[in-house]
Motif scaffolding. Structure first.
Motif, PDB file in Angstrom:
ATOM      1  N   LEU A  22       0.974  -1.351  -0.057  1.00 36.99           N
ATOM      2  CA  LEU A  22       0.059   0.051  -0.158  1.00 36.99           C
ATOM      3  C   LEU A  22       1.071   1.475  -0.039  1.00 36.99           C
ATOM      4  CD1 LEU A  22      -3.125  -0.498   2.551  1.00 36.99           C
ATOM      5  CD2 LEU A  22      -3.120   0.129  -0.003  1.00 36.99           C
ATOM      6  N   TYR A  23       2.106   1.110   0.790  1.00 31.84           N
ATOM      7  CA  TYR A  23       2.973   2.452   0.757  1.00 31.84           C
ATOM      8  C   TYR A  23       3.162   2.631  -0.598  1.00 31.84           C
ATOM      9  CZ  TYR A  23       6.724   5.182   2.358  1.00 31.84           C
ATOM     10  OH  TYR A  23       7.741   6.131   2.525  1.00 31.84           O
ATOM     11  N   LEU A  24       3.784   1.491  -1.132  1.00 37.81           N
ATOM     12  CA  LEU A  24       4.455   1.759  -2.887  1.00 37.81           C
ATOM     13  C   LEU A  24       3.101   2.560  -3.582  1.00 37.81           C
ATOM     14  CD1 LEU A  24       6.450  -1.235  -3.531  1.00 37.81           C
ATOM     15  CD2 LEU A  24       7.311   0.768  -2.986  1.00 37.81           C
ATOM     16  N   TYR A  25       2.242   1.885  -3.313  1.00 34.84           N
ATOM     17  CA  TYR A  25       0.864   2.306  -4.219  1.00 34.84           C
ATOM     18  C   TYR A  25       0.587   3.861  -3.852  1.00 34.84           C
ATOM     19  CZ  TYR A  25      -4.188   2.935  -4.746  1.00 34.84           C
ATOM     20  OH  TYR A  25      -5.482   3.707  -5.101  1.00 34.84           O
ATOM     21  N   GLN A  26       0.686   4.217  -2.898  1.00 34.12           N
ATOM     22  CA  GLN A  26       0.459   5.438  -2.239  1.00 34.12           C
ATOM     23  C   GLN A  26       1.377   6.698  -2.597  1.00 34.12           C
ATOM     24  OE1 GLN A  26      -0.384   5.795   1.921  1.00 34.12           O
ATOM     25  NE2 GLN A  26      -2.443   4.689   1.641  1.00 34.12           N
ATOM     26  N   ARG A  27       3.009   6.171  -2.585  1.00 37.80           N
ATOM     27  CA  ARG A  27       3.735   6.948  -2.836  1.00 37.80           C
ATOM     28  C   ARG A  27       4.318   6.966  -4.294  1.00 37.80           C
ATOM     29  NH1 ARG A  27       5.016   8.625   2.587  1.00 37.80           N
ATOM     30  NH2 ARG A  27       3.181   7.874   3.409  1.00 37.80           N
ATOM     31  N   SER A  28       3.923   6.009  -4.919  1.00 34.49           N
ATOM     32  CA  SER A  28       4.442   6.230  -6.460  1.00 34.49           C
ATOM     33  C   SER A  28       3.777   7.089  -7.296  1.00 34.49           C
ATOM     34  CB  SER A  28       4.315   4.613  -7.030  1.00 34.49           C
ATOM     35  OG  SER A  28       3.051   4.288  -7.068  1.00 34.49           O
ATOM     36  N   GLY A  29       2.514   7.342  -6.926  1.00 34.49           N
ATOM     37  CA  GLY A  29       1.904   8.459  -7.743  1.00 34.49           C
ATOM     38  C   GLY A  29       0.825   7.681  -8.509  1.00 34.49           C
ATOM     39  N   LEU A  30       0.849   6.369  -8.271  1.00 34.81           N
ATOM     40  CA  LEU A  30      -0.323   5.422  -8.664  1.00 34.81           C
ATOM     41  C   LEU A  30      -1.668   5.979  -7.940  1.00 34.81           C
ATOM     42  CD1 LEU A  30      -0.970   3.376 -10.760  1.00 34.81           C
ATOM     43  CD2 LEU A  30      -0.400   1.450  -8.794  1.00 34.81           C
ATOM     44  N   ARG A  31      -1.553   6.103  -6.861  1.00 32.07           N
ATOM     45  CA  ARG A  31      -2.775   6.461  -6.063  1.00 32.07           C
ATOM     46  C   ARG A  31      -3.625   7.669  -6.412  1.00 32.07           C
ATOM     47  NH1 ARG A  31      -4.156   7.443   0.326  1.00 32.07           N
ATOM     48  NH2 ARG A  31      -6.184   6.638   0.221  1.00 32.07           N
ATOM     49  N   ARG A  32      -2.767   8.561  -7.059  1.00 32.02           N
ATOM     50  CA  ARG A  32      -3.512   9.844  -7.563  1.00 32.02           C
ATOM     51  C   ARG A  32      -4.039   9.736  -8.772  1.00 32.02           C
ATOM     52  NH1 ARG A  32       1.100  13.718  -8.172  1.00 32.02           N
ATOM     53  NH2 ARG A  32       1.796  12.848  -6.400  1.00 32.02           N
ATOM     54  N   ALA A  33      -3.399   8.623  -9.506  1.00 31.35           N
ATOM     55  CA  ALA A  33      -4.055   8.233 -10.895  1.00 31.35           C
ATOM     56  C   ALA A  33      -5.307   7.517 -10.791  1.00 31.35           C
ATOM     57  CB  ALA A  33      -3.027   7.549 -11.558  1.00 31.35           C
ATOM     58  N   VAL A  34      -5.311   6.457  -9.870  1.00 30.51           N
ATOM     59  CA  VAL A  34      -6.478   5.683  -9.450  1.00 30.51           C
ATOM     60  C   VAL A  34      -7.593   6.557  -9.060  1.00 30.51           C
ATOM     61  CG1 VAL A  34      -7.205   4.023  -8.109  1.00 30.51           C
ATOM     62  CG2 VAL A  34      -5.262   3.603  -9.294  1.00 30.51           C
ATOM     63  N   ARG A  35      -7.266   7.376  -8.116  1.00 29.84           N
ATOM     64  CA  ARG A  35      -8.193   8.342  -7.493  1.00 29.84           C
ATOM     65  C   ARG A  35      -9.124   9.280  -8.528  1.00 29.84           C
ATOM     66  NH1 ARG A  35      -5.822  10.890  -1.946  1.00 29.84           N
ATOM     67  NH2 ARG A  35      -7.286   9.629  -0.523  1.00 29.84           N
ATOM     68  N   ALA A  36      -8.338   9.745  -9.521  1.00 29.26           N
ATOM     69  CA  ALA A  36      -8.584  10.555 -10.813  1.00 29.26           C
ATOM     70  C   ALA A  36      -9.701   9.736 -11.155  1.00 29.26           C
ATOM     71  CB  ALA A  36      -7.631  11.317 -11.444  1.00 29.26           C
ATOM     72  N   VAL A  37      -9.300   8.625 -11.851  1.00 26.40           N
ATOM     73  CA  VAL A  37     -10.103   7.647 -12.671  1.00 26.40           C
ATOM     74  C   VAL A  37     -11.357   7.324 -11.680  1.00 26.40           C
ATOM     75  CG1 VAL A  37     -10.472   5.404 -13.715  1.00 26.40           C
ATOM     76  CG2 VAL A  37      -8.366   6.924 -14.027  1.00 26.40           C
ATOM     77  N   LEU A  38     -11.303   6.840 -10.591  1.00 25.03           N
ATOM     78  CA  LEU A  38     -12.494   6.583  -9.695  1.00 25.03           C
ATOM     79  C   LEU A  38     -13.563   7.577  -9.516  1.00 25.03           C
ATOM     80  CD1 LEU A  38     -10.980   4.200  -7.213  1.00 25.03           C
ATOM     81  CD2 LEU A  38     -12.122   3.440  -9.291  1.00 25.03           C
ATOM     82  N   ARG A  39     -12.979   8.887  -9.312  1.00 20.13           N
ATOM     83  CA  ARG A  39     -14.045  10.077  -9.207  1.00 20.13           C
ATOM     84  C   ARG A  39     -14.813  10.201 -10.389  1.00 20.13           C
ATOM     85  NH1 ARG A  39     -10.174  13.105  -5.583  1.00 20.13           N
ATOM     86  NH2 ARG A  39     -10.976  12.202  -3.804  1.00 20.13           N
ATOM     87  N   LEU A  40     -14.405   9.652 -11.575  1.00 21.86           N
ATOM     88  CA  LEU A  40     -15.150   9.958 -12.881  1.00 21.86           C
ATOM     89  C   LEU A  40     -15.948   8.968 -12.995  1.00 21.86           C
ATOM     90  CD1 LEU A  40     -12.435  11.044 -15.340  1.00 21.86           C
ATOM     91  CD2 LEU A  40     -13.992  12.450 -14.254  1.00 21.86           C
TER      92      LEU A  40
END
Ligand code: SF4
Ligand code: SF4
Length: 436
Positions: free
Chosen positions: A137-155
């Protein structure tokens, strides 16, 4: 109510808390306090309605209709009804027992049940597995992947976006791992003369995701004359298992903790998560033994022993949200926590409307019933915004994740911090920044 013993036994064979359903006198006093009734307005989503359904289940001897079962599973088990009921009902125990009976009555219980069983029996009792998942989870959050996933999910999905928001920022590995008696057999000694020896309860995901709260708890306890030990062999409290009716596993976990804490020979087992505290205070059915020492909420204990006056100002407006499993489950009112926070120089406590009203977290209730948890959370977020608080203090990881997720989506909510009361105390002790 008088009932022939053989008939009562027959009903109890179907639902072993049957006799308790007879305590309800149908007065309806509980109804305005029930958060799920507040969402749907239906009698079947109220405490009285649910007790009626459980009683009918035992007396009819037939399977419940899918509709009736849904109303029973929609109970958050917040236990607000227990606090106000003049007949002393025990919704927590009735619900645990009912869900256990439901689990036993079916062979194939659906994919959700299978997933829950895997999580509850193969992940939560093992801190090393939780640590490995948290590293990912830490890697997911710090790699920038989380930001991208969040943007897609919001849509594309409000539901999945809400679930993603629940995940707190996990601390880096070096700040996560709390040294237990395996690495640190001497424990964490009290500053000055020791007044008592306590064991810290780590919990399951809280052991990693909320490690900063554990560190703050240890420092504040040391500052206030407690020798702290952290037994390595302790395990999950079993609260989520009980919530879902996995009662055998909950009993095994409780017994394991009882053995571990008995061996630790402490004056108290200190818990900083309200849900875990309630589970450790009330042994599950079939587990007769206690923990060998009383389970005490950290704020309750500090308030009782009296704290060293904090000397560093924390200039914040703070609203206190009362976790259900502290106020209703353990009957620890706001006075204990607010009494501690009032001693912090510069800190201003602001009133929070309906501070004892559930936030909708309920273990994993918010994941299983987002259509119910959503409106309950929205009301909590509205109350926080109205209060003008800069910080919400709450002593339960589930509430902290839920309120934080709600604030993330509210205008102006991002700037409001969510903290454990003990973290505020830790900040207020001038030497709080020393590493553990
Ligand atoms: S307050 Fe208690 S006795 Fe009255 S309806 Fe609710 S559960 Fe029943
Ligand atoms: S435990 Fe909470 S959600 Fe369940 S019936 Fe009681 S008040 Fe309602």
């Amino acid at each position: 109510m008088a009932i022939a013993p053989d008939i009562e036994r027959m009903f109890q064979a179907r639902f072993d808390e049957y006799a308790r359903t007879l305590d309800c006198v149908h007065c309806g006093l509980c109804i305005p306090y029930c958060p799920t009734h507040g969402v749907t307005g239906k009698e079947a989503d109220s405490p009285r309605g649910r007790i009626y359904l459980m009683r009918g289940y035992a007396e009819d001897g037939k399977a419940l209709s899918p509709g009736a079962e849904k109303h029973l599973l929609q109970c958050i088990v917040c236990r607000a009804c227990e606090t106000v009921c003049p007949s002393g009902i025990s919704m927590g125990e009735m619900m645990e027992s009912f869900r256990g009976a439901l689990n036993r009555s079916r062979r194939w219980k659906g994919p959700g049940h299978l997933l829950a069983r895997i999580l509850l029996t193969h992940v939560l009792p093992y801190r090393d597995r939780i640590a490995a998942i948290t590293d990912l989870l830490y890697l997911y959050q710090r790699s920038g992947l989380r930001r991208a996933v969040r943007a897609v999910l919001r849509l594309c999905s409000k539901r999945l976006s809400g679930i993603e928001d629940l995940q707190p920022e996990v601390p880096e590995p070096a700040l996560r791992r709390i040294e237990t008696d395996r690495e640190r057999p001497q424990g964490y000694p009290a500053e000055g003369k020791a007044r008592m020896r306590v064991a810290l309860f780590l919990g399951c995901i809280a052991s990693e995701w909320f490690a900063p709260v554990h560190r703050a708890t240890i420092r504040v306890l040391q500052r206030n004359g407690c020798d702290v030990v952290v037994p390595h062999e302790q395990t999950c409290c079993g609260a989520l298992h009980r919530h879902g009716g996995f009662l055998d596993e909950a009993g095994r976990l409780f017994d394991r903790n009882a053995e571990v804490f008995e061996r630790a020979r402490v004056d108290a087992v200190v818990v900083n998560a309200a849900g875990c505290g309630a589970a450790l205070r009330e042994p599950p059915h079939g587990s007769r033994r206690g923990l060998g020492a009383p389970a005490r909420d950290v704020c309750e204990l500090l308030e009782e022993i009296g704290i060293v006056a904090p000397d560093r100002p924390v200039e914040k407006r703070v609203a206190y949200h009362q976790p259900c499993h502290l106020v209703h489950g353990q009957r620890i009112g706001p006075q204990a926590v607010e009494g501690l926070l009032r001693q912090v120089p510069g800190l201003v406590l602001v009133p929070l409307r309906d501070s004892d009203r559930c936030c909708g977290a309920g273990g994993i209730y918010n994941l299983l019933h987002p259509e119910m948890a959503g409106p309950i959370l929205e009301e909590k977020v509205r109350a926080v915004l109205e209060s003008g608080a800069q910080v919400v203090a709450t002593g339960n990881p589930g509430c902290a994740m839920q309120v934080r997720a709600g604030l993330l989506g509210a205008p102006g909510g991002r700037d409001i911090e969510v903290m454990h009361p003990v973290e505020l105390l830790d900040r207020a002790y001038a030497r709080a920044s020393r590493p553990l």
